[in-house]
Design a protein around this motif. Structure first.
Motif, PDB file in Angstrom:
ATOM      1  N   SER A   1       0.831  -1.217   0.000  1.00  0.00           N
ATOM      2  CA  SER A   1       0.000   0.000   0.000  1.00  0.00           C
ATOM      3  C   SER A   1       0.863   1.264   0.000  1.00  0.00           C
ATOM      4  N   CYS A   2       0.248   2.390  -0.417  1.00  0.00           N
ATOM      5  CA  CYS A   2       0.940   3.681  -0.356  1.00  0.00           C
ATOM      6  C   CYS A   2       0.881   4.276   1.045  1.00  0.00           C
TER       7      CYS A   2
ATOM      8  N   GLY B   1      -1.931   5.159   2.553  1.00  0.00           N
ATOM      9  CA  GLY B   1      -3.188   5.902   2.722  1.00  0.00           C
ATOM     10  C   GLY B   1      -4.232   5.048   3.421  1.00  0.00           C
ATOM     11  N   CYS B   2      -4.407   3.816   2.960  1.00  0.00           N
ATOM     12  CA  CYS B   2      -5.392   2.920   3.578  1.00  0.00           C
ATOM     13  C   CYS B   2      -4.998   2.579   5.008  1.00  0.00           C
TER      14      CYS B   2
ATOM     15  N   GLY C   1      -9.433  -1.146   0.408  1.00  0.00           N
ATOM     16  CA  GLY C   1      -8.925  -0.201  -0.582  1.00  0.00           C
ATOM     17  C   GLY C   1      -8.902  -0.749  -1.996  1.00  0.00           C
ATOM     18  N   ALA C   2      -8.929   0.163  -2.952  1.00  0.00           N
ATOM     19  CA  ALA C   2      -8.980  -0.199  -4.371  1.00  0.00           C
ATOM     20  C   ALA C   2      -7.783  -1.052  -4.781  1.00  0.00           C
ATOM     21  N   CYS C   3      -6.617  -0.770  -4.204  1.00  0.00           N
ATOM     22  CA  CYS C   3      -5.428  -1.541  -4.583  1.00  0.00           C
ATOM     23  C   CYS C   3      -5.536  -2.984  -4.118  1.00  0.00           C
TER      24      CYS C   3
ATOM     25  N   VAL D   1      -4.038   1.649  -8.607  1.00  0.00           N
ATOM     26  CA  VAL D   1      -3.103   2.444  -9.409  1.00  0.00           C
ATOM     27  C   VAL D   1      -1.791   1.705  -9.668  1.00  0.00           C
ATOM     28  N   PHE D   2      -1.560   0.618  -8.928  1.00  0.00           N
ATOM     29  CA  PHE D   2      -0.310  -0.136  -9.101  1.00  0.00           C
ATOM     30  C   PHE D   2      -0.465  -1.297 -10.079  1.00  0.00           C
TER      31      PHE D   2
ATOM     32  N   GLY E   1     -12.610   1.869  -2.114  1.00  0.00           N
ATOM     33  CA  GLY E   1     -12.303   3.266  -1.775  1.00  0.00           C
ATOM     34  C   GLY E   1     -10.827   3.524  -1.940  1.00  0.00           C
ATOM     35  N   CYS E   2     -10.478   4.800  -2.095  1.00  0.00           N
ATOM     36  CA  CYS E   2      -9.066   5.143  -2.273  1.00  0.00           C
ATOM     37  C   CYS E   2      -8.748   6.446  -1.551  1.00  0.00           C
ATOM     38  N   PRO E   3      -8.487   6.370  -0.244  1.00  0.00           N
ATOM     39  CA  PRO E   3      -8.705   5.214   0.623  1.00  0.00           C
ATOM     40  C   PRO E   3     -10.144   5.197   1.130  1.00  0.00           C
TER      41      PRO E   3
END
Ligand code: SF4
Length: 151
Positions: free
Chosen positions: A28-29, A31-32, A94-96, A102-103, A125-127
């Motif tokens: 994850s980045c 954010g989540c 999260g969307a990821c 996005v990845f 959600g993002c996030p």
């Protein structure tokens, strides 16, 4: 009702009133992850449902995953999942985690969580906001209670 049913009812009651969760970031980045931590704070108070953050997978009932699964994190994610005692449940946040987000398509990314381990609850959600994460956890607990009643 025999003693096996009584024991099963008691363990389901205990599990759904005091689920221990472990959090795993598979790429994850962050954010989540920040939203999950916010959900556990007194402001959003996920603990009112008995949820407790646990450090060891050997003591956890629920695995909360964030991020797309990177090639580097895949083995660790599988090991954490395998170390959890059954019955165990997975929540993808999260969307990821749901699709790679996005990845998706990156050279070092495998994809969504359910490409590696089975997922029980998906929270988009993002996030996702803390309210959405809370709703997802409550949905899981409700389904566990209803499943226990139906059996
Ligand atoms: S869903 Fe959004 S916030 Fe969560 S890990 Fe992916 S990019 Fe980051």
């Amino acid at each position: 009702m025999n003693w096996t049913d009584v024991f099963s009812d008691v363990t389901t009651w205990a599990r759904t009133n005091s689920p221990w969760v472990i959090h795993f970031n598979s790429g994850s980045c962050n954010g989540c992850d920040i939203e999950i931590l916010a959900t556990l704070t007194p402001r959003y108070d996920l603990e009112r449902f008995g949820v407790r953050l646990e450090g060891s997978p050997r003591h956890a009932d629920v695995l909360i995953c964030t991020g797309a699964v990177t090639r580097q994190a895949r083995e660790s994610l599988c090991r954490v999942y395998e170390q959890m005692p059954a019955p165990k449940f997975v929540v993808a946040v999260g969307a990821c985690a749901l699709s790679g987000g996005v990845f998706q398509g990156c050279y070092n990314v495998i994809g969504s969580i359910d490409q590696v381990i089975p997922v029980d609850v998906y929270i988009p959600g993002c996030p996702p906001r803390p309210q959405a994460i809370t709703a997802g956890i409550v949905d899981l607990l409700t389904r566990l209670r209803e499943g226990a009643r139906a059996s």
